[in-house]
Design a protein around this motif. Structure first.
Motif, mmCIF file in Angstrom:
data_model
loop_
_atom_site.group_PDB
_atom_site.id
_atom_site.type_symbol
_atom_site.label_atom_id
_atom_site.label_comp_id
_atom_site.label_asym_id
_atom_site.label_seq_id
_atom_site.Cartn_x
_atom_site.Cartn_y
_atom_site.Cartn_z
ATOM 1 N N LEU A 96 48.563 -11.855 67.101
ATOM 2 C CA LEU A 96 48.361 -12.070 66.333
ATOM 3 C C LEU A 96 49.891 -12.157 65.488
ATOM 4 C CD1 LEU A 96 48.141 -7.271 65.640
ATOM 5 C CD2 LEU A 96 47.118 -9.811 64.932
ATOM 6 N N VAL A 97 51.172 -12.655 66.493
ATOM 7 C CA VAL A 97 52.411 -13.112 66.279
ATOM 8 C C VAL A 97 53.043 -14.565 66.423
ATOM 9 C CG1 VAL A 97 54.719 -13.686 66.824
ATOM 10 C CG2 VAL A 97 53.938 -11.559 67.567
ATOM 11 N N THR A 98 51.838 -15.045 67.801
ATOM 12 C CA THR A 98 51.365 -16.397 67.221
ATOM 13 C C THR A 98 50.244 -16.818 66.667
ATOM 14 O OG1 THR A 98 51.046 -16.945 70.122
ATOM 15 C CG2 THR A 98 50.335 -18.361 68.864
ATOM 16 N N GLY A 99 49.110 -16.265 66.055
ATOM 17 C CA GLY A 99 48.273 -16.322 64.742
ATOM 18 C C GLY A 99 49.504 -16.601 63.567
ATOM 19 N N ALA A 100 49.887 -15.079 63.040
ATOM 20 C CA ALA A 100 50.720 -15.293 62.388
ATOM 21 C C ALA A 100 51.616 -16.307 62.066
ATOM 22 C CB ALA A 100 52.014 -14.223 61.670
ATOM 23 N N GLY A 122 39.131 -17.994 58.304
ATOM 24 C CA GLY A 122 39.341 -18.373 59.242
ATOM 25 C C GLY A 122 40.226 -16.478 59.952
ATOM 26 N N VAL A 123 39.561 -15.633 59.143
ATOM 27 C CA VAL A 123 40.035 -14.092 59.644
ATOM 28 C C VAL A 123 39.064 -12.822 59.977
ATOM 29 C CG1 VAL A 123 41.328 -12.531 58.716
ATOM 30 C CG2 VAL A 123 41.866 -14.100 57.883
ATOM 31 N N CYS A 124 39.753 -12.614 61.304
ATOM 32 C CA CYS A 124 37.338 -11.981 61.369
ATOM 33 C C CYS A 124 38.061 -10.661 61.081
ATOM 34 C CB CYS A 124 38.624 -11.547 63.464
ATOM 35 S SG CYS A 124 37.043 -10.544 64.152
ATOM 36 N N GLY A 184 41.875 -10.686 62.793
ATOM 37 C CA GLY A 184 42.670 -12.033 63.786
ATOM 38 C C GLY A 184 42.275 -12.892 63.650
ATOM 39 N N LEU A 185 43.568 -13.689 63.399
ATOM 40 C CA LEU A 185 43.874 -14.976 62.646
ATOM 41 C C LEU A 185 42.576 -15.730 63.852
ATOM 42 C CD1 LEU A 185 46.884 -14.793 61.690
ATOM 43 C CD2 LEU A 185 44.977 -15.206 60.101
ATOM 44 N N LEU A 186 41.693 -16.492 63.580
ATOM 45 C CA LEU A 186 40.829 -17.271 64.338
ATOM 46 C C LEU A 186 41.592 -18.372 65.419
ATOM 47 C CD1 LEU A 186 37.426 -16.632 62.959
ATOM 48 C CD2 LEU A 186 38.305 -15.593 64.274
ATOM 49 N N ARG A 187 41.086 -19.003 65.986
ATOM 50 C CA ARG A 187 40.771 -20.104 66.673
ATOM 51 C C ARG A 187 39.953 -20.608 67.071
ATOM 52 N NH1 ARG A 187 44.934 -22.798 69.529
ATOM 53 N NH2 ARG A 187 46.548 -21.252 69.510
ATOM 54 N N TRP A 188 40.106 -22.263 66.317
ATOM 55 C CA TRP A 188 38.704 -23.034 66.706
ATOM 56 C C TRP A 188 38.509 -23.416 68.122
ATOM 57 C CZ3 TRP A 188 34.447 -25.038 63.846
ATOM 58 C CH2 TRP A 188 34.269 -25.837 64.237
ATOM 59 N N ASN A 189 37.071 -23.445 68.346
ATOM 60 C CA ASN A 189 36.265 -23.985 70.064
ATOM 61 C C ASN A 189 36.652 -25.138 70.043
ATOM 62 O OD1 ASN A 189 35.020 -24.014 72.052
ATOM 63 N ND2 ASN A 189 34.959 -22.166 72.316
ATOM 64 N N ASP A 190 37.325 -26.402 70.290
ATOM 65 C CA ASP A 190 36.838 -27.090 70.239
ATOM 66 C C ASP A 190 35.718 -27.943 71.368
ATOM 67 O OD1 ASP A 190 37.813 -27.375 72.440
ATOM 68 O OD2 ASP A 190 39.169 -29.491 71.867
ATOM 69 N N ALA A 191 34.701 -27.702 71.586
ATOM 70 C CA ALA A 191 33.929 -27.526 72.736
ATOM 71 C C ALA A 191 32.744 -27.055 72.506
ATOM 72 C CB ALA A 191 34.128 -26.738 74.362
ATOM 73 N N GLU A 192 32.721 -26.045 71.626
ATOM 74 C CA GLU A 192 31.722 -25.187 71.152
ATOM 75 C C GLU A 192 31.464 -25.052 69.755
ATOM 76 O OE1 GLU A 192 30.036 -22.185 73.384
ATOM 77 O OE2 GLU A 192 32.440 -21.432 73.812
ATOM 78 N N ASP A 193 32.659 -26.127 69.180
ATOM 79 C CA ASP A 193 32.405 -26.208 67.511
ATOM 80 C C ASP A 193 32.176 -24.592 66.982
ATOM 81 O OD1 ASP A 193 33.047 -28.585 67.244
ATOM 82 O OD2 ASP A 193 30.795 -28.811 66.556
ATOM 83 N N TRP A 199 34.649 -19.928 65.903
ATOM 84 C CA TRP A 199 35.221 -19.381 65.831
ATOM 85 C C TRP A 199 35.829 -18.148 66.757
ATOM 86 C CZ3 TRP A 199 38.896 -22.603 62.322
ATOM 87 C CH2 TRP A 199 38.700 -23.163 61.781
ATOM 88 N N ASP A 200 36.918 -18.113 67.783
ATOM 89 C CA ASP A 200 37.243 -17.623 68.505
ATOM 90 C C ASP A 200 38.105 -16.376 67.569
ATOM 91 O OD1 ASP A 200 34.968 -19.113 69.413
ATOM 92 O OD2 ASP A 200 35.833 -19.013 71.270
ATOM 93 N N CYS A 201 38.190 -15.087 68.376
ATOM 94 C CA CYS A 201 39.184 -14.510 67.930
ATOM 95 C C CYS A 201 39.811 -14.202 69.202
ATOM 96 C CB CYS A 201 38.120 -12.905 67.480
ATOM 97 S SG CYS A 201 39.605 -12.168 66.785
ATOM 98 N N PRO A 202 41.413 -14.099 69.246
ATOM 99 C CA PRO A 202 42.008 -13.933 70.010
ATOM 100 C C PRO A 202 42.928 -12.803 70.455
ATOM 101 C CG PRO A 202 43.327 -14.894 68.804
ATOM 102 C CD PRO A 202 42.154 -15.112 67.851
ATOM 103 N N LEU A 203 42.345 -12.092 69.932
ATOM 104 C CA LEU A 203 41.961 -10.170 69.994
ATOM 105 C C LEU A 203 41.322 -9.574 70.390
ATOM 106 C CD1 LEU A 203 44.015 -10.552 67.472
ATOM 107 C CD2 LEU A 203 43.939 -8.739 66.777
ATOM 108 N N HIS A 204 39.932 -9.572 70.013
ATOM 109 C CA HIS A 204 38.841 -9.006 71.218
ATOM 110 C C HIS A 204 37.327 -9.672 71.617
ATOM 111 C CE1 HIS A 204 41.669 -5.433 68.637
ATOM 112 N NE2 HIS A 204 42.191 -5.747 70.130
ATOM 113 N N GLY A 205 37.609 -10.539 70.730
ATOM 114 C CA GLY A 205 36.109 -11.688 72.074
ATOM 115 C C GLY A 205 35.504 -11.688 70.727
ATOM 116 N N SER A 206 35.293 -11.943 69.897
ATOM 117 C CA SER A 206 34.455 -11.783 68.110
ATOM 118 C C SER A 206 34.275 -13.519 68.018
ATOM 119 C CB SER A 206 34.540 -11.423 66.706
ATOM 120 O OG SER A 206 34.779 -9.533 67.197
ATOM 121 N N ARG A 207 32.943 -13.996 67.923
ATOM 122 C CA ARG A 207 33.154 -15.157 67.746
ATOM 123 C C ARG A 207 32.049 -15.743 66.898
ATOM 124 N NH1 ARG A 207 30.325 -17.773 71.815
ATOM 125 N NH2 ARG A 207 31.977 -19.846 71.629
ATOM 126 N N PHE A 208 32.199 -16.741 66.200
ATOM 127 C CA PHE A 208 31.561 -17.026 65.140
ATOM 128 C C PHE A 208 31.069 -18.585 64.638
ATOM 129 C CE2 PHE A 208 34.558 -13.805 64.324
ATOM 130 C CZ PHE A 208 33.895 -13.101 63.366
#
Length: 478
Positions: free
Chosen positions: A399-403, A427-429, A434-443, A445-454
């Motif tokens: 959460l802190v890193t995402g902010a 880019g918010v789960c 949670g603030l999402l991170r881009w997954n460059d292997a699979e194109d 959006w991955d959430c670092p909080l609880h694992g939701s993916r888009f």
């Protein structure tokens, strides 16, 4: 990234949804190994049961597994023993043995090919040796006939291994296809492309679908990886983990299924037709700067030990780690004993999924296996409390890193909010923000909080989220 198994699988036909008001005994949400096995066991018992799947059969974890069926599970048994009693560990082994035997018997009965192999947990370096020795001792104390080996007939480095003979490997999607056929033969139904958005729990559970339709039953089973309805705060006691796999053509057969004991693990098995599978290089979902770097590390490792093979497939899988290494199987709080959940298989779902299915179906039918009650959710052991705290410290750090990233990452292509802007999504789960991170292997959006993916366009792929990402409008703040 399509798995070897899904790439060659036939499509599963779909059934019409039950008519509004049609009586159902059970609705199962999720058409992976847990969901379809539960559906089949209940249909065999004469219950009216429907399985709802948001995407397609095997779309998530089961379709991306490496397909190992084993009672020796890396260093899993010693971790269970570290967090709990010997009695609990024995119960887990007994349950897993029954789950494995049920699955392999089902495969034999329905023409699903399996290959018997030894399961091997090995130390790649001297630093991993003590962990493997500990697993060897614990496995032996729990009645598994493990043998110690100083040397293995493999091309990669190792300094010792514990070996359990007569385990098995298979194509998990072939199993799902056979289960789906049996579900229909026994009167159950399967409904793909039917995402459950929410569940009402006053009286009989009602699954509210994305298309506005409702499906009501006496019981509801959540077989969705992370529970999509989480009154028990399971997501706070789960750590979502992602790992990668590569398939290569032109390899020789292996006589074992291998898994290293290190944190950056390596999993190796063969498959019929001269296929080599190499997996590992895992990380917590959404907490790596580059997912592609993990894939490349795995590719380099495979290339340094096997020559003359050709890569044919690359894919990834997600599963959930629990605080005490045991799965969560039982009732969801607030559901009146009618909402059942199973999660936390720690990448060993081929046996554990059947354990969960047998426990849940037995509960519904009033005939639980003898090992089921001890595996229902427990209060954390003192060592498990530390694990729960570690999971949630990781969430807090994300959460802190995402902010911080919200402020810093403003250029397209960096994986942060600006890239979300370029894709036209926020880019918010949609689970817990949670603030999402881009997954460059699979194109994705991955959430670092609880694992939701888009998906790139914001559609839900997996995790506890049930709603797509918001589309960015012209007046959405940047």
């Amino acid at each position: 990234m399509t798995s070897l198994w899904l790439d060659r699988a036939e499509a599963v036909p779909d059934d019409e949804l039950p008519a509004p008001g049609a009586p159902l005994d059970v609705v199962v949400v999720g058409a992976g190994l847990t969901g379809l096995t539960t559906t089949l066991l209940l249909a065999r018992a004469g219950l009216r049961v429907a399985c709802l799947e948001a995407r397609h059969v095997g779309a998530v974890t089961t379709g991306h597994t490496t397909g190992k069926v084993s009672l020796l599970q890396g260093t899993h048994l010693s971790r269970i023993r570290r967090h709990g009693s010997e009695s609990t560990a024995r119960t887990f082994v007994d349950a897993s043995r029954e789950g494995m035997e049920w699955l392999l018997r089902f495969c034999d009965d329905h023409g699903v090919a399996t290959q018997r192999r030894a399961a091997v947990t090995y130390a790649a370096t001297t630093g991993e040796l003590s962990a493997v020795e500990r697993e060897h001792r614990v496995a032996g104390s729990l009645g598994l006939p493990v043998a110690w080996r100083e040397r293995l007939d493999v091309p990669f480095p190792h300094v010792g291994a514990t070996v359990l003979a007569d385990q098995a490997q298979l194509d998990a999607v072939e199993v799902l296809l056979a289960l789906a056929a049996q579900v229909r033969e026994h009167g159950g139904t399967i409904h793909q492309g039917r995402r459950v958005r929410s569940v009402s729990t006053s009286g009989d559970p009602v699954a509210h679908l994305e298309d506005g339709r409702d499906v009501r039953a006496r019981h509801l089973v959540l077989a969705t990886g992370a529970p999509i309805l989480d009154r028990g705060l399971h997501f706070a006691r789960l750590e979502p983990q992602r790992s990668y796999a590569l398939a290569f053509a032109g390899a020789s057969d292996l006589d074992g299924m291998y898994l290293s004991a290190g944190s950056d693990s390596r999993s190796v098995r063969d498959a019929p037709g001269g296929v080599l599978l190499v997996g590992g290089s895992g990380h917590v979902v959404g907490r790596t700067r580059s997912a592609q770097a993990h894939v490349e590390a795995l590719r380099r490792w495979a290339g340094s030990h096997w020559h003359g093979v050709t890569e044919t497939h690359a894919w990834s899988a997600q599963d959930y780690r629990t605080h005490d290494a045991l799965p969560y199987i039982g009732h969801l709080p607030g559901g009146g004993g009618r909402i059942h959940v199973a999660t936390g298989y720690e990448k060993w779902g081929m046996a554990t999924a059947v354990v969960a299915a047998r426990a849940i179906s037995g509960d519904i039918l009033g005939a639980e296996p003898s090992w089921a009650k001890p595996l229902h959710r427990r209060l954390p052991h003192p060592s498990g409390v530390a694990e729960v705290a570690r999971f949630n410290l990781g969430v807090g750090a994300s959460l802190v890193t995402g902010a911080v990233r919200t402020v810093r990452e403003r250029l397209p292509g960096t994986g942060g909010p600006a890239q979300a802007y370029e894709c036209g999504v926020v880019g918010v789960c949609t689970h817990l923000g949670g603030l999402l991170r881009w997954n460059d292997a699979e194109d994705t959006w991955d959430c670092p909080l609880h694992g939701s993916r888009f998906s790139r366009d914001g559609e839900v792929l997996e995790g506890p989220a049930t709603r797509p990402l918001r589309r960015r409008s012209a007046d959405t703040p940047g």
